[in-house]
Design an enzyme around this catalytic site. Structure first.
Site, PDB file in Angstrom:
ATOM      1  N   HIS A  74       0.855  -1.183   0.000  1.00  0.00           N
ATOM      2  CA  HIS A  74       0.000   0.000   0.000  1.00  0.00           C
ATOM      3  C   HIS A  74       0.892   1.235   0.000  1.00  0.00           C
ATOM      4  O   HIS A  74       1.678   1.433   0.918  1.00  0.00           O
ATOM      5  CB  HIS A  74      -0.921   0.008   1.232  1.00  0.00           C
ATOM      6  CG  HIS A  74      -2.059  -0.969   1.127  1.00  0.00           C
ATOM      7  ND1 HIS A  74      -3.144  -0.951   1.970  1.00  0.00           N
ATOM      8  CD2 HIS A  74      -2.286  -1.982   0.258  1.00  0.00           C
ATOM      9  CE1 HIS A  74      -3.989  -1.909   1.628  1.00  0.00           C
ATOM     10  NE2 HIS A  74      -3.487  -2.555   0.596  1.00  0.00           N
ATOM     11  N   TYR A 203      -9.283   5.525   6.874  1.00  0.00           N
ATOM     12  CA  TYR A 203      -9.490   5.917   8.272  1.00  0.00           C
ATOM     13  C   TYR A 203     -10.521   7.040   8.264  1.00  0.00           C
ATOM     14  O   TYR A 203     -10.262   8.114   7.734  1.00  0.00           O
ATOM     15  CB  TYR A 203      -8.184   6.430   8.895  1.00  0.00           C
ATOM     16  CG  TYR A 203      -7.173   5.349   9.197  1.00  0.00           C
ATOM     17  CD1 TYR A 203      -6.320   4.854   8.210  1.00  0.00           C
ATOM     18  CD2 TYR A 203      -7.050   4.829  10.482  1.00  0.00           C
ATOM     19  CE1 TYR A 203      -5.389   3.864   8.500  1.00  0.00           C
ATOM     20  CE2 TYR A 203      -6.113   3.844  10.783  1.00  0.00           C
ATOM     21  CZ  TYR A 203      -5.295   3.364   9.786  1.00  0.00           C
ATOM     22  OH  TYR A 203      -4.374   2.381  10.067  1.00  0.00           O
ATOM     23  N   PRO A 295      -4.810   0.256  18.431  1.00  0.00           N
ATOM     24  CA  PRO A 295      -4.576  -0.241  17.073  1.00  0.00           C
ATOM     25  C   PRO A 295      -4.575   0.832  15.981  1.00  0.00           C
ATOM     26  O   PRO A 295      -4.208   0.545  14.851  1.00  0.00           O
ATOM     27  CB  PRO A 295      -5.736  -1.217  16.856  1.00  0.00           C
ATOM     28  CG  PRO A 295      -6.817  -0.754  17.773  1.00  0.00           C
ATOM     29  CD  PRO A 295      -6.134  -0.148  18.962  1.00  0.00           C
ATOM     30  N   LYS A 299       0.817  -0.051  15.004  1.00  0.00           N
ATOM     31  CA  LYS A 299       2.227  -0.120  15.400  1.00  0.00           C
ATOM     32  C   LYS A 299       2.611  -1.361  16.212  1.00  0.00           C
ATOM     33  O   LYS A 299       3.807  -1.653  16.361  1.00  0.00           O
ATOM     34  CB  LYS A 299       2.590   1.124  16.235  1.00  0.00           C
ATOM     35  CG  LYS A 299       2.650   2.394  15.429  1.00  0.00           C
ATOM     36  CD  LYS A 299       3.973   2.499  14.700  1.00  0.00           C
ATOM     37  CE  LYS A 299       4.035   3.617  13.710  1.00  0.00           C
ATOM     38  NZ  LYS A 299       3.976   3.164  12.302  1.00  0.00           N
ATOM     39  N   TYR A 387       3.603   6.714   9.969  1.00  0.00           N
ATOM     40  CA  TYR A 387       2.857   5.507   9.605  1.00  0.00           C
ATOM     41  C   TYR A 387       3.775   4.452   8.980  1.00  0.00           C
ATOM     42  O   TYR A 387       3.651   3.264   9.260  1.00  0.00           O
ATOM     43  CB  TYR A 387       1.712   5.857   8.663  1.00  0.00           C
ATOM     44  CG  TYR A 387       0.629   4.802   8.611  1.00  0.00           C
ATOM     45  CD1 TYR A 387      -0.499   4.907   9.417  1.00  0.00           C
ATOM     46  CD2 TYR A 387       0.744   3.692   7.780  1.00  0.00           C
ATOM     47  CE1 TYR A 387      -1.500   3.932   9.392  1.00  0.00           C
ATOM     48  CE2 TYR A 387      -0.243   2.714   7.750  1.00  0.00           C
ATOM     49  CZ  TYR A 387      -1.358   2.842   8.559  1.00  0.00           C
ATOM     50  OH  TYR A 387      -2.334   1.876   8.524  1.00  0.00           O
TER      51      TYR A 387
HETATM   52  C1  PHB Z   1      -6.145  -4.374  10.134  1.00  0.00           C
HETATM   53  O1  PHB Z   1      -6.175  -4.549   8.914  1.00  0.00           O
HETATM   54  O2  PHB Z   1      -6.490  -5.279  10.916  1.00  0.00           O
HETATM   55  C2  PHB Z   1      -5.705  -3.066  10.674  1.00  0.00           C
HETATM   56  C3  PHB Z   1      -5.180  -2.122   9.820  1.00  0.00           C
HETATM   57  C4  PHB Z   1      -4.790  -0.878  10.322  1.00  0.00           C
HETATM   58  C5  PHB Z   1      -4.922  -0.600  11.658  1.00  0.00           C
HETATM   59  C6  PHB Z   1      -5.429  -1.556  12.522  1.00  0.00           C
HETATM   60  C7  PHB Z   1      -5.827  -2.790  12.034  1.00  0.00           C
HETATM   61  O3  PHB Z   1      -4.556   0.619  12.137  1.00  0.00           O
END
Ligand code: PHB
Length: 394
Positions: A74, A203, A295, A299, A387
């Site tokens: 990504h 997000y 989450p 990280k 990130y």
């Molecule tokens: C996930 O794909 O499970 C995932 C992706 C990004 C995050 C948290 C979980 O910040």
């Protein structure tokens, strides 16, 4: 029975413990890994899915190339607010990417490698006590699946046994400090049978709360939405879940969230924590045993990998010349990355979630912060650097 003897005793066979085993095998260092759960139980526990570029390099350097063959690179993420996408182009901003590759796959790759290496991994062996942490020969009392107890002694014990770490609890209260932050929200996580709704992670901030659109396979998606920490996942049927997700991602751009049957639902609590110091005598902590992050910044696994890489580098020298100041260097070096990730995860979380007592002023302030972030190249670069992972946290 006389105690068994090894050089490094690793407690916990999650990604952190298994990565250390793989690295020690390469360095020819005798070690034993003890894990209370079965291999299949760990392989079936859903966890997050984003790997920083540095974590991918660590795996690929060990010949674990499935991440780049089967994972998805990504080059950015979308920040969605006011019902519109605002793309953060990681590749263009910092020349780095991340990989969507679930933690369960990282675990399977490492477990296969350790088994091929002939590593001594003892699944379903439970540590009941850590012994003599402050001596030159620490160890652990272990209970096998048949209930029989035995003792293993080592030059160093590594606690890689997750957020409920037995090893950490062996550090006397007066010798450690735990920095903790709790959040008044959690994530409701679902796995759904549906096609992808977006090529990258989305997000989302909305007046109804946060939502995250992530992916797993062309036919399985991973979605999350902000909920109360005491929410009971069993009380949510599919219709209610889709209603909640749809109203959070809705917007004038007509973004379509593809629906399908919900396969799994769980509530994930948020907690930031750091234990200091990360070593007591000849016992050190790595990964979630030493720190947890919410989450939102993805990280957790990356920090665990970072800890192990730093520890292994120092151990190569320490095993030749056991000067314990080298073990202190571990906490100092790992700590710099850990606290950056703590800040980053708390910052992303607060910027994107509403709190139960949030007033109109605070929400408008958060939206202003989001606008400032995406409208400024400096802001986007700051997010991209964090990130994708700090290359060398000086
Ligand atoms: C996930 O794909 O499970 C995932 C992706 C990004 C995050 C948290 C979980 O910040």
């Amino acid at each position: 029975m006389p105690p068994e003897r090894t050089r490094i005793l690793i407690i916990g066979a999650g990604p952190a413990g298994l990565l250390l085993s793989t690295l020690l095998h390469r360095s020819g260092v005798d070690h034993v890994v003890v894990e209370s759960r079965s291999r299949s139980e760990i392989a079936h526990t859903h966890r997050a899915g984003i790997l920083e570029a540095g974590s991918v390099s660590t795996l690929v350097d060990l010949g674990l190339t499935r991440v780049i063959e089967e994972g998805d690179r990504h080059d950015g993420i979308d920040m969605r607010f006011d019902g519109r996408m605002h793309r953060i182009d990681f590749d263009g901003l910092v020349g780095r990417s991340v990989w969507l590759y679930p933690q369960t796959d990282v675990f399977v790759d490492l477990a296969d490698r350790c088994e091929a290496d002939g590593a001594d991994i003892r699944w379903e062996h439970r540590v009941t006590e850590v012994l003599d942490a402050e001596s030159d020969l620490p160890g652990a009392r272990v209970e096998g699946p048949d209930g029989a107890e035995y003792e293993v002694r080592a030059d160093l014990v590594v606690g890689a046994d997750g957020s409920h770490s037995i090893v950490r609890h062996g550090f006397p209260e007066q010798m450690r400090r735990t920095w903790v932050h709790e959040y008044p929200y959690a994530w409701f996580g679902v796995i759904v049978e549906a096609p992808r709704s977006a090529p990258e992670l989305v997000y989302t901030e909305s007046e109804h709360g946060f939502a995250l659109v992530s992916q797993r396979t062309p036919t399985l998606q991973r979605l999350y939405f902000q909920c109360d920490p005491d929410e009971d996942a069993a009380e949510w049927d599919d219709a209610r879940i889709w209603h909640e997700l749809q109203r959070r991602v809705a917007g004038p751009d007509g973004f379509v969230l593809q629906e399908g049957p919900v396969q799994e639902r769980t509530v994930l609590r948020f907690r930031s924590s750091v234990v200091e110091p990360m070593r007591l005598g000849r016992v050190v902590l790595v990964g979630d045993a030493a720190h947890t992050v919410p989450p939102t910044g993805a990280k957790g696994l990356n920090l665990a990998i970072g800890d192990v890489v730093v520890l292994h580098e120092l151990l190569e020298e320490w095993l030749r010349t056991p000067d314990d100041t080298l073990l202190d260097e571990y906490g100092r070096r790992a700590g710099r990355r850990i606290w950056r990730a703590q800040h980053f995860s708390a910052w992303m979380s607060r910027m994107l979630h509403s709190t139960p007592d949030e007033d109109g002023f605070e929400r408008r302030r958060r939206l202003a912060e989001l606008h400032m972030l995406v409208d400024s190249e400096a802001g986007r670069r700051y997010l991209a650097e964090g990130y994708t992972g700090w290359v060398d946290p000086a």
